[in-house]
Every structure is written in structure tokens, then in C-alpha cells.
Design a protein around this motif. Sequence first.
Motif: not given
Length: 329
Positions: A184-189, A201-208
Motif C-alpha cells: 500500500v505505501e509503495s503506491a504513495f511514494g 531532505t527527510w528520512d524514509h524507511r521501507v519495510e521488508e
Amino acid sequence: MIQFAKSSLFSLLTIGLSLPLAAQEHDLRIQATKGTTVWLKQHMVMSQTMEIAGQEMETAQDKTTVLQFTVKDVEADGTLVVETNVARIYGSMQMPMGMGDVEYDSAEAAADKDDEAGGGFMPSPGQMGKMQTMLAGKKFLAKVKANGKVASLEGVAELLKKPAGGRGGMPQAELSEDTLRHMVESAFGSVPEKPAAVGATWDHRVEEGQGMPAAAIKVTLAKVDSDAYEISSTGTIEPPKPSKDAADERAAMLESLKIANSKFTGTGRMSRTDGFVLAVKHMVEMDASMESPMGGEMSMKVKSTNTIERTTAEAAAPKKAAAPADAPK
């Protein structure tokens, strides 16, 4: 005195005009409305080279997932209730040790190959195809905050039930909440929490999830237009979480996994109208090592490219077979 006054006034006017342009901040939080429907195509190409006891093996995967996202409601605080429809999953896998290729497509009836037993830690080709398409045809709800993060999942209890173990000593793939959240989150970038100016700049985390490890990412706002904004990102890859299932034979292997020389790079363009991705591309490279099920250590080199782009409902249907040349018209 008059000349000094004119010069000072000109300098002040110049500074006053340039500052708002240079530091203009943009509120990029999701503005989707109830009823918004977006079709996205996620495409992953991954190659992996493994070396075990001096022998080199290669595997590869090419996987496409067609998804429909529909905003069912917008709550008072701006939280979206989003339905995710996994419309179609198709692709191919190049298996190691001469096991051949596996092709799969959830939109087509496939022959049952469960009786083709795998070997060692590898499931059969039929099982592999079913693992890859197990989410196809499923729907679930997610509450998504204005920053694109999933606050909660709904209607996923059946999806998260642990499947029965497969053959070859390896259990079938098990879905997790992280996998569904990532989808779901990948649909919003990547959406900044606060209004941001170009260059921020900001921090972002992609869960496995969805075959990808977790990543810690630094995002930069590259460009803002009236209807879209663009970002670039760099980061590093993190080891996968160890399984909580004591019966999972892969758990000990994953706990020994070490990652080195990892690199994550990406670009993305997101809509300011509905908040969904317009086009995204991520590239991952990493070296890894872990204990081999056959004893000793195995090393791996992994490369992966992931793209997300807008598509249509027609992409969820299989291609129609071409009519024979001598078919009556």
C-alpha cells in the motif's frame, strides 16, 4: 547620501524578492478524495549470483503485479480508507542447479505441478508459481495517513493465516503485515511530514516485503510543479527480520545473514492531485553472506530494479491469443 539610499533600497528589494522564491515551502500531503481509483503496475527484476563451496549458481526473477487502489472514504482528520485489489500477478523465475524456469500468471489456468517434488530446501516449480501468485484476486482495506503511511490494516486475517508446509523441506511463503503495508505505501511514494521547499531532505524507511529487504533512505525534494512533485533518494539495505516461527527451517540461516556494500538509489514522481505515484524507479545492489544449508558459508551478489507506473484495468487481463492466419474473418 542619495546614491547610498538608492543602492540600499535596490539590495533590500532584491533580497526580499529572492527569499520567497528560494525558500517557498509546499504542502505535499495526500489530497485524494472519496471515489478516487488508480491502477498501478509494479515491476521487479532481480538477479542473484550465489557461490557455495566453490560452485556458482544464478537465479533471476521478473515479476509484475497489477494493483487497483480505491479511496473508499476520507475521515475527518484526512486519513484515507483505501481498498487494495491485487488484480493480477505474472512473471518468471530462473531456478538454480539446473531446475529450469518457472512461469506463472494468475490470470491464466495453470497445470497443477505440485507432484513435481523439489529437492533439499527448494520447493517444486508448481509450488513456486503458487507462492508468487497467492495474493492475486485478494482485496483488503488500509487506513492511510496524509503522509502516505499505513495506520492500520483491515480484513487481512484470512490473508495472514499461515499456509500448510510445502515439500522439499521448505514451507510455503508466509505473508506478513509488513508485506501488505509495503504494498500500500509503495503506491504513495515518500511524502514529507511537513511542508518542504525544493532541496529539503527527510528520512524514509521501507519495510521488508514483496521480496525486498528493508531499507533506510534519505529523500531529497528535487522539483515541485502545480500538479506533481519529484524526489530522489539514496540509502542502505538492512538484514531481514528473523522468523518468529521456531519451526521455520530458514530462521537460523537468516539470523546468520550479513550484508555489505549495499546501495539503494531511486527517483520518483508523485501526483499532487490524488497523491498516488505517477512513476517510480528504485535500484538495489548488495553483497551478502550467510550459513549454507549444506555447511560452510555461501556468498551472494544481488541486483534488483523496481518500477511503479500508472496503468489501466485492461492490464489486469491476460493477452488474447492471436487468431490463426487461416481463421475465417
